[in-house]
Design a protein around this motif. Structure first.
Motif, short mmCIF file in Angstrom:
data_model
loop_
_atom_site.label_atom_id
_atom_site.label_comp_id
_atom_site.label_asym_id
_atom_site.label_seq_id
_atom_site.Cartn_x
_atom_site.Cartn_y
_atom_site.Cartn_z
N ARG A 25 1.00 -1.32 0.01
CA ARG A 25 0.05 -0.11 0.03
C ARG A 25 0.75 1.27 -0.21
NH1 ARG A 25 -3.10 -3.35 3.52
NH2 ARG A 25 -2.04 -2.47 5.46
N LEU A 26 2.00 1.21 0.88
CA LEU A 26 2.81 2.35 0.63
C LEU A 26 3.45 2.70 -0.69
CD1 LEU A 26 4.60 1.84 4.25
CD2 LEU A 26 2.84 3.56 3.86
N VAL A 27 3.89 1.60 -1.15
CA VAL A 27 4.61 1.53 -2.43
C VAL A 27 3.55 2.04 -3.38
CG1 VAL A 27 5.84 0.57 -4.32
CG2 VAL A 27 6.42 -0.25 -1.93
N MET A 28 2.69 1.61 -3.62
CA MET A 28 1.60 2.21 -4.52
C MET A 28 1.24 3.59 -4.40
SD MET A 28 -0.67 1.43 -7.16
CE MET A 28 -1.24 -0.16 -7.29
N SER A 29 1.23 4.02 -3.21
CA SER A 29 0.94 5.41 -2.98
C SER A 29 2.32 6.32 -3.40
CB SER A 29 0.57 5.73 -1.55
OG SER A 29 0.46 7.04 -1.21
N ALA A 30 3.30 5.83 -3.03
CA ALA A 30 4.75 6.59 -3.55
C ALA A 30 4.68 6.38 -5.16
CB ALA A 30 5.82 6.00 -2.87
N GLU A 31 4.74 5.23 -5.61
CA GLU A 31 4.76 5.36 -7.25
C GLU A 31 3.57 5.84 -8.02
OE1 GLU A 31 7.65 4.52 -8.35
OE2 GLU A 31 8.56 3.64 -6.60
N THR A 32 2.45 5.96 -7.29
CA THR A 32 1.43 6.74 -8.06
C THR A 32 1.70 8.21 -8.06
OG1 THR A 32 -0.35 5.08 -7.36
CG2 THR A 32 -1.13 7.13 -8.35
N ASP A 33 2.23 8.81 -7.15
CA ASP A 33 2.73 10.27 -6.85
C ASP A 33 3.98 10.24 -7.77
OD1 ASP A 33 0.68 10.52 -5.11
OD2 ASP A 33 1.99 10.43 -3.63
N ALA A 34 4.83 9.51 -7.83
CA ALA A 34 5.81 9.56 -8.76
C ALA A 34 5.46 9.63 -10.28
CB ALA A 34 7.00 8.56 -8.54
N ARG A 35 4.54 8.95 -10.53
CA ARG A 35 3.97 8.62 -12.01
C ARG A 35 3.58 10.08 -12.31
NH1 ARG A 35 -0.46 7.72 -14.92
NH2 ARG A 35 -0.57 6.38 -16.62
N ASP A 36 2.49 10.71 -11.36
CA ASP A 36 1.81 11.91 -11.68
C ASP A 36 3.11 13.17 -11.80
OD1 ASP A 36 -0.39 10.76 -11.53
OD2 ASP A 36 -0.98 11.38 -9.46
N ALA A 96 13.79 8.30 -23.20
CA ALA A 96 13.13 7.26 -23.70
C ALA A 96 11.97 7.03 -22.98
CB ALA A 96 13.97 6.06 -24.26
N GLY A 97 12.19 7.19 -21.73
CA GLY A 97 11.04 6.76 -20.55
C GLY A 97 11.25 5.66 -20.07
N LYS A 98 12.70 5.34 -19.41
CA LYS A 98 12.75 4.11 -18.95
C LYS A 98 12.07 4.06 -17.60
CE LYS A 98 17.20 4.73 -19.64
NZ LYS A 98 17.03 5.92 -20.30
N THR A 99 12.53 5.37 -16.79
CA THR A 99 11.79 5.38 -15.41
C THR A 99 10.23 5.26 -15.27
OG1 THR A 99 13.71 6.56 -14.87
CG2 THR A 99 11.88 6.87 -13.35
N VAL A 100 9.57 5.71 -16.28
CA VAL A 100 8.03 5.85 -16.50
C VAL A 100 7.90 4.48 -16.80
CG1 VAL A 100 6.38 6.84 -17.74
CG2 VAL A 100 8.07 8.37 -17.35
N LEU A 101 8.45 3.73 -17.54
CA LEU A 101 8.05 2.40 -17.81
C LEU A 101 8.61 1.46 -16.78
CD1 LEU A 101 7.31 0.31 -19.95
CD2 LEU A 101 9.81 0.04 -20.65
N ALA A 102 9.49 1.82 -15.87
CA ALA A 102 9.65 0.90 -14.49
C ALA A 102 8.48 1.21 -13.69
CB ALA A 102 10.91 1.20 -13.79
N ILE A 103 8.04 2.39 -13.50
CA ILE A 103 7.05 2.88 -12.68
C ILE A 103 5.60 2.13 -12.92
CG2 ILE A 103 5.62 4.82 -11.81
CD1 ILE A 103 8.08 6.50 -11.66
N GLU A 104 5.15 2.31 -14.19
CA GLU A 104 4.24 1.52 -14.70
C GLU A 104 4.11 0.17 -14.45
OE1 GLU A 104 1.47 2.58 -16.33
OE2 GLU A 104 2.06 4.75 -16.85
N LEU A 105 5.36 -0.51 -14.77
CA LEU A 105 5.40 -1.83 -14.37
C LEU A 105 5.08 -2.21 -12.77
CD1 LEU A 105 6.45 -4.92 -14.88
CD2 LEU A 105 8.45 -4.31 -14.70
N ILE A 106 5.67 -1.37 -11.77
CA ILE A 106 5.44 -1.33 -10.45
C ILE A 106 4.06 -1.21 -10.18
CG2 ILE A 106 5.89 -0.33 -8.33
CD1 ILE A 106 8.74 0.25 -9.40
N VAL A 107 3.22 -0.43 -10.88
CA VAL A 107 1.89 0.07 -10.36
C VAL A 107 1.17 -1.41 -10.94
CG1 VAL A 107 -0.11 1.47 -10.93
CG2 VAL A 107 2.09 2.53 -10.51
N GLY A 108 1.56 -1.67 -12.10
CA GLY A 108 0.63 -2.81 -12.61
C GLY A 108 0.90 -4.05 -11.97
N VAL A 127 16.01 -4.09 -13.85
CA VAL A 127 17.26 -2.82 -14.04
C VAL A 127 16.99 -2.10 -15.03
CG1 VAL A 127 19.62 -2.67 -14.35
CG2 VAL A 127 18.64 -4.48 -12.61
N THR A 128 17.08 -0.80 -14.91
CA THR A 128 17.00 0.14 -16.13
C THR A 128 18.10 0.69 -16.43
OG1 THR A 128 16.46 2.33 -14.74
CG2 THR A 128 14.73 0.85 -15.27
#
Length: 631
Positions: free
Chosen positions: A37-48, A104-116, A214-215
């Motif tokens: 739950r904590l990671v989901m909240s943090a990564e959603t904020d990071a994605r935004d 290229a969006g590697k960090t965004v892709l990693a966050i999308e993977l985490i949230v998914g 790893v990115t």
């Protein structure tokens, strides 16, 4: 005094007992659910933060390549963003290297993977946790140690709970920015990145390799591959450039007036391999171009930049276009009417240039044992003025202040003889030097090593120095003019210089652990800890005024103790750093309210949060400011 100390220990024991009951569960599944739950909240904020106001990511193409000798997770060789979660879940083992060009969006892709992964996670599934690779020193820390430290510092978990999750392999490490571990970008066999991969290759669960993501930039990955360094049993996912069709689709959906952009859209569609299409072929540059060229004047609503300028600059080459777009980023965000409390663009550029050029690019010069090249850590930021200068100025301030106060008090005490005054001044000066030495010992530990095993020795050395100085004062001026016996003086000094500072540091650490670790939480906890230190100082002053006379000398002894108690903390180092970076005497100044400025940069998305540190939103912005620290 003893009653107050006993009450304090009792209160803190009760608080820790309640916290231990809530966080030190042995139920690993419950701990993992809470962490998820904590990671989901943090990564959603990071994605935004990364995507901005429009939270829809550009649908980029992905090239999947399974690891040799393993079962591929997806029969498709090339697909898009929506398939990454299912692809990863079908990998055996679940080890993935995400590569791509800068922006290229590697960090965004990693966050999308985490949230998914968190959205589809089962009740007993592992939790993906993103870590900044630049914070990792693989020569000293294993993967397990890195994960435990991240869970402690970023998510406020007890070490025992974090260790239980890591041991049960309920954590999937997502190491972001392998290419940022080495400042020179080299992929040599002896580089930090190569050592990190070697550590990841030993990260196993029983007989099987543990899950990891790893990115890394494509060029760094190619250099490591040429050195015959690769992550074993890991599939590779390469982020492809943004196609002309998807770039056009993004522009039409994102800009204010699509008709105004029609000449650019037509040029991209007509020449998919042309200069404009290639220049805007990464999500970072495409988003930056839209941000810059959609900027409007606050007074009349006119557009600040002419789009014909974009085509003209793109014709000069990709590097020229990238340099120009990055140079216009700070003026664009400062001119955004939605930005609260805007700063002048030239000030923002100059201050961020100091942080990029003098701190991040000069980390190895300040302290090679903390070789981060991207993280703005509150605990390391005072090193921007240099470790020796920090210790020298901090010590000189203590000695100068205490000596000046002692001289004033001696001159204003007419009942004392000249010899008594000189004797008193000598003792106070010695005590001031001792306090400054103690401060230097503390700073030497904080800015020298990450090895916590040295902390008790440094803390003890610091306290011994302070105890000796205060003991000398109490034996001369305690108990009226008679002085306290050595045994009593040493006992009282031990309480004043060891027990009370220990309680203050303990309370400050408690304040940090009770909340989720954020940038500047160390400084904020230090400031809040001043309240605790203030309560301890009240008891200290009361004790000193009882046993030391005359009252003028008791005042000076109390000031010595106050200086010792307040100088042993991050807040004092931070204050010294700000004092040394004033406009009046520094060619590389920083704002007085630096924390507020960095919070503002985070709000306007010049910076992003990565764990417990700030980072520039993109490495290209940091590199530009390093090359051009002044506007």
């Amino acid at each position: 005094m003893s009653l107050a100390v006993s009450v304090w220990f009792g209160y803190q024991s009760l608080v820790l007992a309640r916290r231990a009951q809530g966080l030190a569960d042995t139920d690993v599944a419950e701990l993992a659910n809470r962490l998820a739950r904590l990671v989901m909240s943090a990564e959603t904020d990071a994605r935004d933060e990364l995507l901005g106001r429009d939270t829809s990511a550009i649908d980029i193409a992905l090239d999947f390549r399974p690891a040799p000798g393993t079962r591929p997770g997806n029969p498709l060789a090339r697909t898009d963003l929506t398939d990454i979660v299912s692809y990863f879940n079908n990998l055996h083992p679940q080890r993935l290297m995400i590569i791509g060009a800068g922006g290229a969006g590697k960090t965004v892709l990693a966050i999308e993977l985490i949230v998914g992964l968190l959205e589809t996670r089962s009740a007993d599934g592992a939790v993906p946790v993103r870590l900044s690779a630049s914070e990792w020193d693989p020569h000293h820390d294993t993967v397990e140690a890195l994960l435990i430290m991240q869970l402690e510092q970023t998510y406020g978990m007890l070490r025992s709970s974090a260790a239980a999750l890591v041991e049960a392999r309920k954590i999937v490490p997502v190491i972001d920015g392998l290419d940022e571990m080495d400042s020179d970008g080299a992929g040599a066999y002896t580089s930090r990145a190569a050592r990190a991969i070697a550590e990841l290759n030993t990260y196993q669960h029983g007989r099987h390799r543990s899950s990891v993501v790893v990115t890394c930039r494509t060029d760094q990955h190619a250099a490591l591959d040429a050195a015959r360094v690769w992550m074993r049993n890991a599939a590779t996912l390469e982020v492809q450039p943004v196609t002309a069709a998807r770039a056009v689709q993004f522009i039409r959906a994102r800009v204010i007036d699509p008709a105004r952009w029609e000449p650019i859209i037509a040029a991209i569609a007509a020449a998919p391999s042309g200069p404009i299409a290639l220049g805007l072929s990464t999500p970072w540059r495409l988003t930056l171009a839209v941000t810059v060229y959609d900027q409007r004047n606050d007074r009349d609503g006119s557009y600040v930049h002419d789009l014909t300028e974009l085509a003209r600059i793109a014709a000069r080459g990709i590097d020229t276009l990238r340099e120009y777009l990055v140079s216009q980023m700070i003026p664009a965000v400062c001119g955004d009417p939605a930005a609260r409390h805007p700063y002048p663009p030239d000030h923002v550029h100059r201050w961020l240039g100091v942080l990029s050029h003098d701190y991040l690019s000069g980390t190895s010069r300040f302290d090679s044992r903390f070789p981060t090249t991207t993280d703005l850590l509150d605990s390391r930021l005072p090193l921007i003025i240099g470790r020796r200068r920090l210790m020298a100025v901090g010590g000189a301030m203590i000695i100068g202040m205490l000596s000046a106060i002692a001289i004033c008090v001696a001159l204003l005490t007419p009942t004392e003889t000249v010899m008594h005054k000189l004797h008193f001044l000598g003792l106070v000066t010695t005590a001031a030097v001792s306090v400054a030495t103690g401060n230097a010992i503390w700073m030497s530990y904080i800015y020298r090593t990450r090895d916590r095993r040295w902390y008790p020795f440094d803390y003890l050395a610091n306290s011994v120095v302070g105890t000796a100085a205060v003991s000398a004062l109490l034996t001369q001026y305690g108990n009226g003019r008679a002085g306290l016996p050595w045994s009593t003086a040493i006992g009282a000094a031990f309480i004043l210089m060891f027990v009370l500072p220990f309680l203050a540091d303990y309370a400050q650490l408690h304040l940090m652990l009770m909340s989720r670790r954020q940038p500047w939480s160390g400084v904020h906890a230090g400031v809040r800890g001043l309240g605790v230190r203030g309560c301890l100082l009240v008891m200290t002053w009361a004790f000193v005024f009882v046993v030391v006379s005359p009252w003028q000398y008791a005042f000076v002894v109390s000031v010595v103790l106050t200086a010792f108690l307040l100088s042993q903390g991050l807040s004092y180092s931070y204050f010294v750093m700000l004092l040394c970076t004033r406009h009046a005497w520094s060619a590389r100044p920083l704002p007085w309210r630096l924390g507020r400025f960095l919070d503002w940069c985070h709000e306007v998305r010049l910076l992003r949060i990565a764990g417990s540190a700030y980072q520039f939103r993109h490495r290209e912005l940091q590199d530009y400011l390093e090359r051009h620290p002044t506007p």
